[in-house]
Enzyme design. Sequence first.
Site, PDB file in Angstrom:
ATOM      1  N   ARG A  90       0.859  -1.177   0.000  1.00 19.35           N
ATOM      2  CA  ARG A  90       0.000   0.000   0.000  1.00 19.35           C
ATOM      3  C   ARG A  90       0.903   1.238   0.000  1.00 19.35           C
ATOM      4  NH1 ARG A  90      -2.854   3.038   4.867  1.00 19.35           N
ATOM      5  NH2 ARG A  90      -3.991   4.545   3.620  1.00 19.35           N
ATOM      6  N   HIS A 179      -7.816   7.157   0.584  1.00 17.97           N
ATOM      7  CA  HIS A 179      -8.695   5.992   0.825  1.00 17.97           C
ATOM      8  C   HIS A 179      -9.215   5.401  -0.491  1.00 17.97           C
ATOM      9  CE1 HIS A 179      -9.964   7.912   4.924  1.00 17.97           C
ATOM     10  NE2 HIS A 179      -9.014   7.012   5.134  1.00 17.97           N
ATOM     11  N   ARG A 240      -8.737  15.006  13.292  1.00 24.34           N
ATOM     12  CA  ARG A 240      -8.527  16.031  12.250  1.00 24.34           C
ATOM     13  C   ARG A 240      -9.762  16.909  12.092  1.00 24.34           C
ATOM     14  NH1 ARG A 240      -6.607  11.862   7.688  1.00 24.34           N
ATOM     15  NH2 ARG A 240      -6.181  10.355   9.322  1.00 24.34           N
ATOM     16  N   GLU A 363      -9.368  -3.386   2.336  1.00 23.20           N
ATOM     17  CA  GLU A 363      -8.363  -2.823   1.424  1.00 23.20           C
ATOM     18  C   GLU A 363      -7.279  -3.845   1.093  1.00 23.20           C
ATOM     19  OE1 GLU A 363      -8.639   0.505   4.288  1.00 23.20           O
ATOM     20  OE2 GLU A 363      -7.712   1.639   2.677  1.00 23.20           O
TER      21      GLU A 363
END
Length: 379
Positions: A90, A179, A240, A363
């Site tokens: 990744r 993402h 965030r 993922e």
Amino acid sequence: MNILIINCGSSSIKYQLFSMERKASLLNGIVEKIGSEEASVTHRKGEKKHKQTIGVPDYFSAVEIIAGLLTHPEWGAVEEKSAIHAIGHRVVHGGEEFKSSVVIDKHVMERIKYYGKLAPLHNPPAYNGIRGTMQIFPHTVQVAVFDTAFHQTMPEEAYLYGLPYKLYKQYCIRRYGFHGTSHRYVAEAAAKMLKRPLVKLKLITCHLGNGCSITAVKNGKSVDTSMGFTPLEGLLMGTRCGDIDPALVGYIMEKEKMTINQVNDLMNRKSGLLGLSGISNDMRDLLECAKKGNHRAKLAIDVFIYRVKKYIGAYIAVMNGADTVILTAGIGENVAIMKQRLSKEMSNVLGRRIKILTIHTDEERLIAFDTYELVKNKK
Ligand code: ADP
């Protein structure tokens, strides 16, 4: 074919081994706190779990430990390293260059390093992890799967900011989105569930985990997404802030006598659910406190859901309609009130036509499939 997936974070490596024939995950684990005395490895094979605190000075040592576990008589799944046929990595940032997954060669390595300027917390560890993996598995094909790749189909009007155009040309300042692997995975899974071709669907995929982003997926392609040049823009997240007035950066610096690094830290690590609630960045804690009547916990949850609604509404406008809204990742998959409140509070917009689906994101599995597609003909 056995495919190893490597996901390098700023001080950790997650790994997972897939058998493509069996379409199954054989084992997985994580090496954490790389570079510190308290580094540890947690390894899982089936129901069995093995945790060990161990010295891991760098990414090379971490990969060495992983390789040892893969071939371990009790904890492993293969006899020799050569039984690992391909490795999928990744990688967060692939700039404008990588629009899909690629086999890693010298040029790809250089570019992953180069895009470290756009993802300073993410690309350098991926680069180090890949280098370590290449040293330990020198004969194994390695593939890079980029978080940004899926969003490379966005049109200019979605990815350009209202800044002087020369900044885009000079410094590559634009929306990239993140993402991507997760948005693509759940979009494909939704099409299968709906038994309709992906190329005929308008989907809104909501990845709500610690990091959160929403994507408008039209005919299988990302046409807009809430994260931007960095993963700070868009929704409220665990720590965030998401969207704010950009003028606030200077204002906070002045009022709080902060440097730009301190404000960056404030926006990335001390804001979001944590900053608003003053309690936690974890949705489970906030739900618990809200239940007991804590006002700030309730407020943080309300702001979180409000932002999700705003983006869903915006993307219905962007695509001139939608077929399905998909909720995924930690919060999307597990927090029942998300779906309930969206259904209720957006009932006029969603109507009877737009359904909300919850789909588990995976993922690692998508990285394994991409890797398989790229290497299957090379064997
Ligand atoms: P990451 O982005 O780190 O992969 P996850 O997808 O695991 O994050 O999501 C983490 C978030 O999901 C946290 O806010 C956590 O509270 C929330 N979450 C995970 N499981 C549950 C659950 N069973 N109920 C409520 N919230 C959950």
